[in-house]
Design an enzyme around this catalytic site. Structure first.
Site, PDB file in Angstrom:
ATOM      1  N   GLU A  54      39.131  30.726  37.072  1.00 45.81           N
ATOM      2  CA  GLU A  54      40.352  31.095  37.804  1.00 45.81           C
ATOM      3  C   GLU A  54      40.627  29.939  38.755  1.00 45.81           C
ATOM      4  O   GLU A  54      39.821  29.645  39.643  1.00 45.81           O
ATOM      5  CB  GLU A  54      40.128  32.394  38.586  1.00 45.81           C
ATOM      6  N   ARG A 108      45.987  26.998  45.653  1.00 46.42           N
ATOM      7  CA  ARG A 108      45.883  26.802  47.101  1.00 46.42           C
ATOM      8  C   ARG A 108      46.056  25.343  47.484  1.00 46.42           C
ATOM      9  O   ARG A 108      45.722  24.937  48.592  1.00 46.42           O
ATOM     10  CB  ARG A 108      44.531  27.315  47.620  1.00 46.42           C
ATOM     11  N   THR A 114      45.390  33.427  43.428  1.00 44.14           N
ATOM     12  CA  THR A 114      46.171  33.316  44.660  1.00 44.14           C
ATOM     13  C   THR A 114      47.676  33.234  44.350  1.00 44.14           C
ATOM     14  O   THR A 114      48.418  32.465  44.970  1.00 44.14           O
ATOM     15  CB  THR A 114      45.732  32.087  45.508  1.00 44.14           C
ATOM     16  N   LYS A 130      41.357  43.543  40.846  1.00 42.91           N
ATOM     17  CA  LYS A 130      40.520  42.664  41.638  1.00 42.91           C
ATOM     18  C   LYS A 130      40.070  43.468  42.866  1.00 42.91           C
ATOM     19  O   LYS A 130      40.829  44.301  43.382  1.00 42.91           O
ATOM     20  CB  LYS A 130      41.357  41.454  42.054  1.00 42.91           C
TER      21      LYS A 130
HETATM   22  C1  3PG Z   1      38.220  33.311  46.821  1.00 41.46           C
HETATM   23  O1  3PG Z   1      39.230  33.939  46.987  1.00 41.46           O
HETATM   24  O2  3PG Z   1      38.099  32.126  47.147  1.00 41.46           O
HETATM   25  C2  3PG Z   1      37.112  34.004  46.110  1.00 41.46           C
HETATM   26  O3  3PG Z   1      37.027  35.317  46.456  1.00 41.46           O
HETATM   27  C3  3PG Z   1      35.792  33.265  46.181  1.00 41.46           C
HETATM   28  O4  3PG Z   1      34.958  33.773  47.143  1.00 41.46           O
HETATM   29  P1  3PG Z   1      33.489  33.146  47.333  1.00 41.46           P
HETATM   30  O5  3PG Z   1      33.637  31.700  47.647  1.00 41.46           O
HETATM   31  O6  3PG Z   1      32.854  33.957  48.432  1.00 41.46           O
HETATM   32  O7  3PG Z   1      32.738  33.331  46.031  1.00 41.46           O
END
Ligand code: 3PG
Length: 325
Positions: free
Chosen positions: A46, A50, A74, A134
């Site tokens: 994924e 960002r 995101t 999710k």
């Molecule tokens: C995110 O949105 O970046 C994910 O949930 C990843 O979270 P993590 O870095 O705690 O695995």
């Protein structure tokens, strides 16, 4: 409503069980990163939208690894849905439940995984025809414990928890029937991506896959007929002070020694290997060329696979997988 694309995409993700969620800092890193994940047994990613080059990263991943599943994460707007799909995204992940974005995904036929973590959000998601959500930010919201509670009233839904997933808590998440897969960055931490440590990422992926399957020996099956089976179980129980348990086709000494009273697969006997998910284990082993005896499988009352024999015998022993926590 969920369509067949939805089912195919998310069924494949559930079989893999682990989704790296990555903010790729530079597009040049995208294809080698994808290759490192695949080499570690995780052919899915994924890519979080960002940064300004996330779509270009997505494009490069799909161009160089077309068989890999790549989601766009995101995603906050309908415009981003269109851009992500144009870049080759196989599915869309949204941190929360945005009705406009979810409807747009449905209209254009894009599998969508929205964040739904409260009863109200879950009901909105179910109303839209979705059954997979999710669960973000998972650890902060109580993780598996909260997921189990939420699935009391909503028995037909499953989650992909993200945030706070580690190699240590992957087994607890993935042995929960309401968890389809876990997501996160622990198998490809930002520092290793930045350092282009592809071998390190592949090694972490292998460790994550190992944690997700949790293979371990559960019991050994000793062949015998009705009287041998009972005598063998009683003898083991007596020597090792284990409970003798009388069963139908076999008797047990504790849980580790199964003494067969009727013909079982295996010239000498059988070995049961436990795993958090037989379905996921079968998919992972199939990808490594292992074959299974479909005629020797057990399912539970909900139709889930809980045991299946491998086609091959090893050293005269049949081997079967067994669901355990
Ligand atoms: C995110 O949105 O970046 C994910 O949930 C990843 O979270 P993590 O870095 O705690 O695995």
């Amino acid at each position: 409503m969920e369509n067949s694309l939805h089912r195919d995409c998310f069924a494949a993700i559930a079989e893999i069980g682990i989704v790296p969620v990555i903010n790729i800092p530079r597009p040049e890193l995208a294809a080698p990163l994808a290759k490192a994940l695949c080499a570690g047994g995780i052919p899915v990613i994924e890519v979080t939208l960002r940064n300004d080059t996330a779509l270009e990263s997505l494009r490069r991943i799909k161009a160089e690894n077309p068989a890999m599943l790549a989601g766009a994460g995101t995603v906050l707007t309908c415009r981003q849905v269109d851009d992500a799909l144009a870049a080759g995204a196989d599915y869309i992940v949204t941190p929360g439940f945005n009705p406009k974005v979810v409807s747009h995904c449905m209209e254009v036929g894009a599998p969508v995984l929205p964040g739904c973590v409260t009863p109200t959000e879950i009901e909105a998601g179910r109303e839209a025809g979705l059954r997979l959500f999710k669960f973000f930010p998972s650890e902060q919201l109580g993780g598996v414990k909260t997921i189990k509670e939420l699935c009391g009233p909503y028995r037909d839904i499953r989650f992909v928890p993200t945030s706070g997933i580690t190699l240590a808590n992957i087994p607890a998440y993935l042995s929960c029937e309401h968890v389809a897969a876990v997501g996160g960055s622990c198998m490809a931490p930002a520092a290793l991506v930045q350092a282009e440590d592809w071998a390190g990422i592949t090694a972490l992926c292998r460790e994550a896959v190992r944690a997700s399957l949790g293979f371990r020996i559960m019991h050994v099956g000793i062949n015998g007929d009705a009287s041998e089976g009972e005598a063998n179980a009683r003898r083991f129980a007596e020597i090792f002070d284990l409970p003798y348990i009388s069963g139908g086709r076999s008797d047990f000494a504790g849980t580790a020694v199964e003494c067969c009273k009727a013909p079982f697969p295996g010239a000498k006997g059988h070995i049961a290997i436990g795993t958090h998910s037989v379905e996921r284990a079968v998919a992972s082993l199939r990808a490594r060329g292992v074959r299974f005896r479909e005629e020797f499988k057990n399912v539970d009352d909900k139709g889930r696979l809980i045991a299946v024999y491998l086609e091959e015998e090893i050293g005269g022993f049949a081997v079967h997988l067994l669901k355990c926590n």
